[in-house]
Design a protein around this motif. Sequence first.
Motif, short mmCIF file in Angstrom:
data_model
loop_
_atom_site.label_atom_id
_atom_site.label_comp_id
_atom_site.label_asym_id
_atom_site.label_seq_id
_atom_site.Cartn_x
_atom_site.Cartn_y
_atom_site.Cartn_z
N HIS A 250 -13.23 -31.58 17.70
CA HIS A 250 -12.91 -33.28 17.63
C HIS A 250 -13.73 -33.86 18.78
O HIS A 250 -14.00 -34.59 19.60
N HIS B 87 -16.76 -37.25 18.40
CA HIS B 87 -16.93 -38.94 17.37
C HIS B 87 -18.29 -39.18 17.34
O HIS B 87 -19.13 -40.02 17.32
N GLU C 89 -10.48 -37.42 10.62
CA GLU C 89 -9.36 -37.54 11.92
C GLU C 89 -8.64 -38.59 10.54
O GLU C 89 -9.21 -40.10 10.77
N HIS D 149 -5.17 -33.23 19.49
CA HIS D 149 -4.22 -34.41 20.79
C HIS D 149 -2.80 -34.52 21.38
O HIS D 149 -2.94 -35.80 20.86
N ASP E 196 -12.52 -35.57 21.73
CA ASP E 196 -12.66 -36.67 21.87
C ASP E 196 -13.72 -37.36 21.68
O ASP E 196 -13.52 -39.06 22.18
ZN ZN Z 1 -10.23 -38.28 17.24
#
Ligand code: ZN
Length: 391
Positions: A60, A62, A129, A216, A274
Amino acid sequence: MSERLLVRAGVLALPLGPQRADILCEGGRIVAVGRDLDSPGARVIHADGLAVGPGFIDVHVHGGGGHSFFTQDRSRIEAYAAWAPRNGVTSFLVSTVGNGPGESEAILQALAPVVGSTGGAEVLGFHMEGPFINPARHGAFPPGMLRTPSVAEWERYAAAAGGAIRQVTLAPELPGALPLIRAIERAGAIPAMGHTDATTVESARGFEAGIRHVTHLFNAMRPIHQREGGPIVAALLEDRATCELICDGAHVDPAPLRMAYRVLGPERTVVVTDNLHLAGQEATSGRFAGEEVTVSGAKAAKADGTIVGSVATMDQHFRNAVEFLGIDMATAFRLCAANPARIAGVAGRKGRLEPGFDADLVVLDSDLRVRATVCRGEVAFDGLATELTRD
Ligand SMILES: [Zn+2]
């Protein structure tokens, strides 16, 4: 074909506990693990007094190092892949989604050719996501980009990505979510619950339909109430599901993380960053989904206080996991490598220090700081400043 590499005398994070040994790599794979291995002519990493574990796998993320995955420019992904090994990351899922179905398809199609590429950290596929998430729990995603679950739309995404979508984050309580969950599972991807307002009952229906992972845990989901446990309690009690924990100290307080880990244990916990493109950057502000974000400490937030993602790199999450969860280093490697390998569908070749597995390694010092990273047998980050010699 990569050259031979010998990692000498490190303390290895092995499933049965730490053990001092050498690792010999050839052709991008680990070919031997043992004491006093000999390999004339091999490049040598002297790891005396250092710990060696399987490279971190981030399912996860980005972006990072200034490179965002919300793009149709595959050179951004390649630039991230070259940057990530300094944080111990040796492979990752590209977590992305577009602002509308057309853009999502275009992003997936444009980025699909980098899947499997190995210039630095390996691109293992995609984590979508969204867009099938609950507007009530959209987090940092603009409400306008959210979609009602649709199997036909999912099939267009899967085709655009060339079958490389590994994880899809969705809200199981939305109309049409259950057939979508089944379709995602049939396609060999992992349906993940996240950005959800599901009740305990709605969460249970999602798990029955095939949800096997939770995006998450705690963040962007209905919080725990004593008369409505919601997705968090449902997820903790669902033995078939793994759960992501963001261990940056900003998204979730260490105490609930520790509580969750007590229930989840070392098999079901997956540490993720994340990370935004701002991760590992000096910048104190930037943009996310068209809005200004400000970075302070490990947190990147919009003006209204909504956290948009983490800026603490994977090695920091690893150190925090050890501290917050009260675990030893070998267990932290399970949470940051072996378990995410299952989510990414590569548990047969990544996440363990065993002959036959990919030579993805991270070398840590006694402060758990990254000193060297090896991706498929190539030294992708060398912070050892020791002499790499030929015997
Ligand atoms: Zn995310």
